[in-house]
Motif scaffolding. Structure first.
Motif, PDB file in Angstrom:
ATOM      1  N   GLY B  80       0.805  -1.227   0.000  1.00  0.00           N
ATOM      2  CA  GLY B  80       0.000   0.000   0.000  1.00  0.00           C
ATOM      3  C   GLY B  80       0.834   1.271   0.000  1.00  0.00           C
ATOM      4  O   GLY B  80       0.349   2.331  -0.379  1.00  0.00           O
ATOM      5  N   LYS B  83       1.501   3.416  -3.459  1.00  0.00           N
ATOM      6  CA  LYS B  83       0.345   3.676  -4.332  1.00  0.00           C
ATOM      7  C   LYS B  83      -0.463   4.851  -3.787  1.00  0.00           C
ATOM      8  O   LYS B  83      -1.538   4.689  -3.215  1.00  0.00           O
ATOM      9  N   TYR B  85      -2.276   6.925  -5.040  1.00  0.00           N
ATOM     10  CA  TYR B  85      -3.641   7.161  -5.537  1.00  0.00           C
ATOM     11  C   TYR B  85      -4.684   6.454  -4.700  1.00  0.00           C
ATOM     12  O   TYR B  85      -5.863   6.633  -4.869  1.00  0.00           O
ATOM     13  N   ARG B  86      -4.236   5.602  -3.771  1.00  0.00           N
ATOM     14  CA  ARG B  86      -5.203   4.958  -2.873  1.00  0.00           C
ATOM     15  C   ARG B  86      -5.617   5.886  -1.731  1.00  0.00           C
ATOM     16  O   ARG B  86      -6.515   5.570  -0.980  1.00  0.00           O
ATOM     17  N   HIS B  87      -4.900   6.974  -1.615  1.00  0.00           N
ATOM     18  CA  HIS B  87      -5.220   7.911  -0.529  1.00  0.00           C
ATOM     19  C   HIS B  87      -5.934   9.120  -1.107  1.00  0.00           C
ATOM     20  O   HIS B  87      -5.325   9.880  -1.867  1.00  0.00           O
ATOM     21  N   PRO B  88      -7.162   9.285  -0.817  1.00  0.00           N
ATOM     22  CA  PRO B  88      -7.939  10.365  -1.465  1.00  0.00           C
ATOM     23  C   PRO B  88      -7.645  11.721  -0.860  1.00  0.00           C
ATOM     24  O   PRO B  88      -8.552  12.436  -0.451  1.00  0.00           O
TER      25      PRO B  88
END
Lengths: 250, 100
Positions: B80, B83, B85-88
């Motif tokens: 994780g 990445k 982009y997994r964190h908004p």
């Protein structure tokens, strides 16, 4: 003669001060850490109730005595607690059985001032009643587990009940003080306190497979200042710091 | 009454979850020893909730909790990290939203 309500407050205040102190003797000696904390919590609840009740007693008396003065500067003959409360803490079964018998009584007895017309006392009694419901639940569950537990726990629980039972008669004695506070409306005295208590404890002791003794009730006198030999020694320990250093503060 | 095996020298361990006031979810508070669920609840109450921390308590026998192994931490959780982009967190909060 002191006002009846003052006397009444000393009685129910001293019950809690003395029993709270006895339970506090377990602090650091509980059978397990969690129960050590539980007993300390119950002690703090009882001593907190005593503080509120004795402060109110001091206010009504109007001679400048507060809870600390009443707790630390009276001698045993001036205490008004039930004799049952002052007995040494004994083993864990004895402490829990006493807490159970007392809490089951207090659960009903506190309804008197809650239904009465004295606003300050009503508030204190309502708070105490809430705390007491937990004490009753905690002690009840232990009485069941010890009574219906191992051979040794059953033996100890039965021995505690045999020893304590004759002291319970004092909880239901009524005298001029009770009649006077009932007359002035501060406390609603229920006529069926004893049968209701007896029904409640009989039910639970039955579930704990314990037998209610048939021994007669003891001679009493705690409400008049007559106490067992144990109270004086307990007070000596409880009061020595306050009396050695009068007026000291943290 | 439901009891757990108490033949061992020590009572079984229970994990305690307390719910803070205000509708927040239950959180792990710690653990207690107790012979059964009722005593576990009471012990949890006495040890973890005496300063107004909770409005509700859950207890569960510790042996019933399945846990990921420490050795799994790398393969399970590291992927994780790279990445983003997994964190908004690239979005601006709309003006109308007061609480976020």
């Amino acid at each position: 003669m002191p006002a009846p309500l003052f006397e009444y407050l000393l009685r129910i205040g001293d019950d809690r001060l003395v029993l709270g102190h006895r339970n506090s003797e377990w602090c650091g000696h509980g059978p397990i850490l969690e129960e050590d904390i539980a007993l300390a919590n119950i002690s703090l609840d009882l001593i907190g109730q005593a503080q509120l009740l004795l402060n109110l007693a001091g206010q009504l008396e109007g001679q400048g005595r507060d809870a600390d003065t009443l707790a630390y500067w009276r001698d045993d003959v001036q205490f008004r607690n039930l004799q049952m409360a002052e007995l040494p803490k004994g083993d864990f079964a004895f402490t829990m059985m006493r807490q159970f018998l007392f809490s089951a009584w207090a659960n009903l007895q506190l309804e008197g001032p809650i239904q009465g017309n004295h606003e300050d006392l009503k508030g204190i009694a309502a708070k105490a009643h809430k705390e007491n419901r937990y004490h009753l639940r905690h002690a009840s569950e232990w009485v069941i587990r010890m009574g219906d537990g191992t051979e040794e726990s059953h033996r100890r629980a039965q021995a505690a009940l045999d020893e304590l039972w004759p002291w319970t008669g004092e909880m239901f004695q009524q005298d001029d003080v009770d009649r006077a506070v009932a007359e002035q409306g501060a406390v609603v005295v229920a006529a069926d306190l004893e049968p209701r208590w007896r029904a409640a404890v009989t039910d639970l002791l039955g579930r704990a497979r314990l037998t209610i003794p048939t021994a007669p009730m003891r001679m009493t006198g705690g409400r008049k200042g007559r106490h067992t030999e144990y109270l004086g020694r307990m007070l000596a320990e409880m009061q020595i710091v306050a009396r050695s250093h009068p007026g000291a503060t943290w | 009454m439901a009891t757990t095996d108490t033949s061992a020298s020590e009572w079984p361990l229970w994990e305690v979850f307390t719910q803070p006031p205000g509708g927040k979810p239950h959180e792990h508070a710690g653990s207690v020893h107790a012979p059964d669920a009722e005593i576990a609840l009471q012990n949890a109450r006495d040890v973890y909730t005496r300063r107004g921390e909770a409005v509700s308590i859950w207890v569960v026998p510790s042996v019933l909790i399945s846990a990921s192994a420490p050795g799994d931490a790398g393969p399970w959780f590291d992927p994780g990290n790279d990445k983003p982009y997994r964190h908004p967190q690239f979005y601006k909060t709309p003006r109308g939203v007061k609480v976020f």
